[in-house]
Design a protein around this motif. Sequence first.
Motif, PDB file in Angstrom:
ATOM      1  N   CYS A  46     -12.827 107.755  21.601  1.00  0.00           N
ATOM      2  CA  CYS A  46     -13.346 107.996  20.258  1.00  0.00           C
ATOM      3  C   CYS A  46     -13.633 106.618  19.642  1.00  0.00           C
ATOM      4  O   CYS A  46     -12.821 105.701  19.769  1.00  0.00           O
ATOM      5  N   ILE A  47     -14.794 106.473  19.016  1.00  0.00           N
ATOM      6  CA  ILE A  47     -15.143 105.205  18.372  1.00  0.00           C
ATOM      7  C   ILE A  47     -15.471 105.480  16.917  1.00  0.00           C
ATOM      8  O   ILE A  47     -16.301 106.341  16.602  1.00  0.00           O
ATOM      9  N   LEU A  48     -14.797 104.751  16.033  1.00  0.00           N
ATOM     10  CA  LEU A  48     -15.006 104.884  14.599  1.00  0.00           C
ATOM     11  C   LEU A  48     -15.560 103.583  14.037  1.00  0.00           C
ATOM     12  O   LEU A  48     -15.036 102.512  14.332  1.00  0.00           O
ATOM     13  N   HIS A  49     -16.618 103.694  13.248  1.00  0.00           N
ATOM     14  CA  HIS A  49     -17.166 102.529  12.559  1.00  0.00           C
ATOM     15  C   HIS A  49     -16.421 102.405  11.232  1.00  0.00           C
ATOM     16  O   HIS A  49     -16.395 103.342  10.440  1.00  0.00           O
ATOM     17  N   PHE A  50     -15.784 101.271  11.025  1.00  0.00           N
ATOM     18  CA  PHE A  50     -15.055 101.029   9.784  1.00  0.00           C
ATOM     19  C   PHE A  50     -15.574  99.748   9.158  1.00  0.00           C
ATOM     20  O   PHE A  50     -15.310  98.651   9.666  1.00  0.00           O
ATOM     21  N   ARG A  51     -16.346  99.888   8.090  1.00  0.00           N
ATOM     22  CA  ARG A  51     -16.951  98.760   7.372  1.00  0.00           C
ATOM     23  C   ARG A  51     -17.691  97.845   8.338  1.00  0.00           C
ATOM     24  O   ARG A  51     -18.692  98.240   8.869  1.00  0.00           O
ATOM     25  N   ASN A  52     -17.192  96.656   8.611  1.00  0.00           N
ATOM     26  CA  ASN A  52     -17.900  95.742   9.510  1.00  0.00           C
ATOM     27  C   ASN A  52     -17.180  95.587  10.846  1.00  0.00           C
ATOM     28  O   ASN A  52     -17.263  94.557  11.496  1.00  0.00           O
TER      29      ASN A  52
END
Length: 148
Positions: A48-54
Amino acid sequence: MTEATLDYFEPRGGAVLASLLIVRDVDRSREFYERVLGAICVREREPCILHFRNSYIVINNEGGPTDDKPTVQARAPQDSGTLSCAMNIRVMDVHAVYDEWRSRGGEFLTEPKDHGMEIRCYLRDPDGYLIEVGQTTGGLERIGRAPR
């Protein structure tokens, strides 16, 4: 795929840094990071890959050795009272983030505490990983800024 996620899969400048968390339940952890921190799911599973801000948070299940790490077991923390690694999130207004994430169900160890060069507080994710949320209070001018 959005422009924001291209740097994970095709790093501009040659590299991108992500945090890998080994968890007991990917769905539970994904829901926590989406609901409390506001992360955006880029990939559902394996990993699972989550984009968190930068940046990115990569979440994967526990498991045994693989061909590229033949002697390594992937395990979530066994004891949330022992710190072996932590996420460190720097924000502009730690009190606002504290209030926002608390309203979304984040359970903090304490309210933000002023330590001179920074104000910080901590919360845990469902597997016990410690997440530091901090705000610099101007101390970097005294010690010099890190090189870019």
